[in-house]
Design a protein around this motif. Structure first.
Motif, mmCIF file in Angstrom:
data_model
loop_
_atom_site.group_PDB
_atom_site.id
_atom_site.type_symbol
_atom_site.label_atom_id
_atom_site.label_comp_id
_atom_site.label_asym_id
_atom_site.label_seq_id
_atom_site.Cartn_x
_atom_site.Cartn_y
_atom_site.Cartn_z
ATOM 1 N N ASN A 1 0.029 -1.271 -0.146
ATOM 2 C CA ASN A 1 -0.388 -0.058 0.421
ATOM 3 C C ASN A 1 0.858 1.176 0.062
ATOM 4 O OD1 ASN A 1 -2.594 1.182 0.091
ATOM 5 N ND2 ASN A 1 -2.236 1.711 2.495
ATOM 6 N N LEU A 2 1.876 1.295 0.675
ATOM 7 C CA LEU A 2 2.817 1.886 0.947
ATOM 8 C C LEU A 2 3.791 2.892 -0.525
ATOM 9 C CD1 LEU A 2 5.380 3.302 3.971
ATOM 10 C CD2 LEU A 2 6.364 3.063 1.454
ATOM 11 N N ILE A 3 4.464 1.262 -0.744
ATOM 12 C CA ILE A 3 4.231 2.019 -2.272
ATOM 13 C C ILE A 3 3.784 2.274 -3.217
ATOM 14 C CG2 ILE A 3 5.450 0.477 -4.304
ATOM 15 C CD1 ILE A 3 6.677 -1.478 -1.604
ATOM 16 N N SER A 4 2.378 2.167 -3.331
ATOM 17 C CA SER A 4 1.384 2.107 -4.579
ATOM 18 C C SER A 4 1.365 3.697 -3.915
ATOM 19 C CB SER A 4 0.485 1.203 -4.286
ATOM 20 O OG SER A 4 -0.785 1.293 -3.593
ATOM 21 N N THR A 5 0.745 3.884 -3.462
ATOM 22 C CA THR A 5 0.711 5.397 -2.320
ATOM 23 C C THR A 5 2.033 5.866 -3.317
ATOM 24 O OG1 THR A 5 -0.380 5.066 -0.495
ATOM 25 C CG2 THR A 5 0.462 7.117 -0.829
ATOM 26 N N LEU A 6 3.413 5.923 -2.652
ATOM 27 C CA LEU A 6 4.604 6.795 -3.630
ATOM 28 C C LEU A 6 4.915 6.764 -4.680
ATOM 29 C CD1 LEU A 6 6.943 6.460 -0.196
ATOM 30 C CD2 LEU A 6 4.721 8.426 -1.017
ATOM 31 N N GLY A 7 4.374 5.488 -5.190
ATOM 32 C CA GLY A 7 4.636 4.712 -6.998
ATOM 33 C C GLY A 7 3.857 5.604 -7.584
ATOM 34 N N GLU A 8 2.451 6.314 -7.135
ATOM 35 C CA GLU A 8 1.509 6.651 -7.922
ATOM 36 C C GLU A 8 1.213 7.776 -8.318
ATOM 37 O OE1 GLU A 8 -1.983 4.975 -6.516
ATOM 38 O OE2 GLU A 8 -1.450 2.266 -7.376
ATOM 39 N N ILE B 1 3.071 19.218 -13.618
ATOM 40 C CA ILE B 1 2.884 18.228 -13.908
ATOM 41 C C ILE B 1 2.716 16.300 -14.750
ATOM 42 C CG2 ILE B 1 -0.051 17.568 -14.617
ATOM 43 C CD1 ILE B 1 0.465 18.756 -11.726
ATOM 44 N N GLU B 2 3.324 17.482 -15.752
ATOM 45 C CA GLU B 2 4.590 16.384 -16.683
ATOM 46 C C GLU B 2 5.487 15.997 -15.926
ATOM 47 O OE1 GLU B 2 6.125 15.437 -20.826
ATOM 48 O OE2 GLU B 2 7.063 17.449 -19.368
ATOM 49 N N VAL B 3 5.967 15.616 -14.971
ATOM 50 C CA VAL B 3 7.356 15.212 -14.695
ATOM 51 C C VAL B 3 6.842 14.087 -13.173
ATOM 52 C CG1 VAL B 3 7.408 16.692 -12.710
ATOM 53 C CG2 VAL B 3 9.553 15.858 -13.792
ATOM 54 N N MET B 4 5.710 14.622 -12.912
ATOM 55 C CA MET B 4 4.693 14.346 -11.669
ATOM 56 C C MET B 4 4.034 12.861 -11.910
ATOM 57 S SD MET B 4 3.573 16.120 -8.258
ATOM 58 C CE MET B 4 2.980 17.116 -9.486
ATOM 59 N N GLY B 5 4.445 12.343 -13.802
ATOM 60 C CA GLY B 5 3.231 11.188 -14.134
ATOM 61 C C GLY B 5 4.291 10.296 -14.904
ATOM 62 N N GLN B 6 5.500 9.838 -14.586
ATOM 63 C CA GLN B 6 6.192 9.190 -15.283
ATOM 64 C C GLN B 6 6.085 8.128 -14.996
ATOM 65 O OE1 GLN B 6 8.016 10.954 -18.565
ATOM 66 N NE2 GLN B 6 6.473 12.259 -18.074
ATOM 67 N N GLY B 7 5.419 6.948 -14.035
ATOM 68 C CA GLY B 7 5.616 5.811 -13.665
ATOM 69 C C GLY B 7 7.856 5.974 -12.373
ATOM 70 N N TRP B 8 7.317 6.524 -11.668
ATOM 71 C CA TRP B 8 9.055 6.355 -11.233
ATOM 72 C C TRP B 8 8.765 5.415 -9.451
ATOM 73 C CZ3 TRP B 8 9.753 11.705 -12.959
ATOM 74 C CH2 TRP B 8 10.206 11.885 -13.972
ATOM 75 N N LEU B 9 9.474 4.938 -9.208
ATOM 76 C CA LEU B 9 9.355 4.223 -8.289
ATOM 77 C C LEU B 9 10.381 5.003 -7.226
ATOM 78 C CD1 LEU B 9 7.781 3.430 -5.921
ATOM 79 C CD2 LEU B 9 8.669 0.916 -6.741
ATOM 80 N N LEU B 10 10.189 6.061 -6.318
ATOM 81 C CA LEU B 10 11.583 6.611 -6.204
ATOM 82 C C LEU B 10 11.474 6.871 -4.779
ATOM 83 C CD1 LEU B 10 12.277 9.800 -8.869
ATOM 84 C CD2 LEU B 10 12.587 7.546 -8.430
ATOM 85 N N ILE B 11 11.638 5.947 -4.297
ATOM 86 C CA ILE B 11 12.258 5.304 -2.667
ATOM 87 C C ILE B 11 12.871 4.448 -2.191
ATOM 88 C CG2 ILE B 11 9.241 6.334 -2.125
ATOM 89 C CD1 ILE B 11 8.758 2.943 -2.417
#
Length: 467
Positions: free
Chosen positions: A227-234, A457-467
């Motif tokens: 759940n945490l991963i999906s929250t920060l990844g999305e 907005i574009e930079v926050m929609g690229q599919g990155w998981l930065l955790i």
């Protein structure tokens, strides 16, 4: 053929030096790669381990020593990642996944922050091949099990999918993780519930060595981390990856999401980030919305920003200490919560700025306020930087701070922090975070205000998981 290639490399090296026996070479690698060795996992004493080759045993030991403490806030004898070693003794796909994760991390230690494509020493070349080989075998095994609807193995399958996400962090942190999240979601739906104990406890092949509380705690841990991963990844992905929350089983383990999380981000702040992230879907279709609808979203976003701003980090940190009886200084927990609080506010204000109200509703977020937030966040991260336990949890806040950096000095500070995070974690998503920011800063410096708003907005929609 991999073994033959290894022997060829070894024979070539004899022209300059004598060759150590294989067992000594493995021991040498262990001495080099494994530091601060804790008490070995009970699973590593299992008889079935002795049937594995020396390379596999090395990777399992590497997982016990290096990986288990990397992906959790506070290491302990009750580390859920070490529990996975026990389950892996009877589950080949999970065992192969653990080996793949260890081999990839070991490979990464042979690279540097500035040079990730340099020629590596032979031992890292071999580890790279091992990582690819065992990853392929893991994905094939998991796919077969999912296609065969093997519900009886859903716990170990879910654990394998969970570890594949961490493997993606080590490889890049871009795109692959969300497919694993979807797979985990499908597995949960297939099994109806992670806590369907009446069926699972009767199933012999499913985590049978540690029934009862241990199995339940591990299920709860994995579901919360997903759940945490999906929250920060999305939060840094497009709307197509958006999903509902995973089941959040509070039960009797109230403190697990804080101390046994690999990030330690307070639950309320995670929910705020998820809310701000969901607003991007609305922003994508802003032109078709009515003024009243837009104003409602602006008002709700302001309320969530206020709730985030009023979150009491000191009270949260005090509660953590009380629940865990930890000797770690309360100040570090306070700084950790504060870092995520500042990052959530920065992220939320970026969403808030993107609302272009046709009725000119005043938006009160000023540039100077975000500059202050960024300065404060960088300071908090720098204060935690000497402490590996907390610093390794701060990749996402560091990246969010980087998105708001306007001056060369602050950008250099962010790059230096990312370099330090790489040195601690050896996760390639850290290097990718730096690369993404460098490209973003160049675009921002050469763009007008309208282009900058679009890029935010574009930079926050690229599919990155930065955790």
């Amino acid at each position: 053929m991999r073994g033959r290639r290894f022997e060829d490399d070894r024979r070539a090296s004899t022209k300059k030096s004598s060759v150590q026996p294989k067992q000594k070479r493995i021991a040498s690698l262990q001495q080099m790669a494994l530091t601060n060795n804790p008490r070995p996992s009970v699973a590593l004493d299992a008889p079935c381990i002795h049937n594995l080759n020396s390379s596999s045993r090395f990777y399992l030991d590497y997982f016990n020593v290096r990986i288990c403490k990397l992906f959790i806030l506070c290491d302990s004898d009750n580390n859920p990642f070490r529990h996975l070693l026990t389950y892996a003794m009877d589950d080949v796909p999970l065992q192969k996944c653990i080996i793949a994760v260890s081999a990839r991390h070991f490979t990464n230690t042979g690279q540097s922050f500035d040079q990730t494509h340099i020629d590596m020493a032979p031992r890292f070349v071999v580890a790279n091949l091992d990582a690819l080989h065992f990853k392929r075998q893991t994905i094939q095994a998991v796919t077969r099990a999912l296609n065969g609807h093997e519900i009886s193995r859903k716990d170990t399958l879910l654990a394998s999918i969970f570890l594949l996400i961490f493997l993606d962090l080590l490889e890049s942190g871009i795109d692959g993780w969300n497919h694993h999240i979807c797979g985990a979601r499908g597995l949960v739906n297939l099994g109806s519930s992670l806590l369907d104990s009446s069926h699972d406890q009767a199933t012999k092949g499913d985590m049978k060595h540690q029934p009862g509380d241990m199995v339940t705690e591990t299920r709860v841990f994995i579901s919360r981390q997903l759940n945490l991963i999906s929250t920060l990844g999305e939060a840094l992905s497009g709307s197509q990856s958006r999903s509902e929350e995973f089941p959040n089983f509070d039960g009797e383990i109230k403190h697990e999401s804080i101390v046994r999380s690999f990030l330690g981000c307070p639950e309320l702040l995670l929910r705020a980030i998820r809310y701000f992230s969901s607003q991007r879907d609305f922003l994508g279709d802003l032109n078709s919305q009515t003024n009243d609808s837009i104003n409602d979203h602006i008002r709700d976003t302001m309320l969530m920003l206020d709730m985030t701003r009023n979150f009491d980090c000191q009270q949260w940190a005090s509660r953590v200490i009380a629940l865990t009886a930890s000797e770690i200084e309360i100040q570090n927990f306070f700084l950790l919560a504060n870092a995520y609080k500042s990052a959530a506010l920065i992220y939320g204000t970026r969403i808030f700025r993107a609302f272009a109200s046709p009725v000119n509703t005043p938006i009160s977020i000023q540039g100077t306020e975000n500059e202050t937030l960024v300065s404060e966040l960088i300071l908090k991260i720098q204060l935690l930087a000497p402490d590996e336990i907390f610093f390794k949890c701060l990749i996402w806040p560091t990246f969010i701070a980087g998105l708001e950096c306007q001056t060369e000095n602050t950008r250099e500070s962010i790059t230096a922090l990312l370099r330090g995070l790489w040195n601690f974690t050896s996760c390639l998503n850290v290097i990718n975070a730096s690369r993404i920011l460098q490209e973003y800063w160049q675009k921002q410096d050469s763009s007008d205000d309208l282009e900058k708003a679009h890029q935010e907005i574009e930079v926050m929609g690229q599919g990155w998981l930065l955790i």
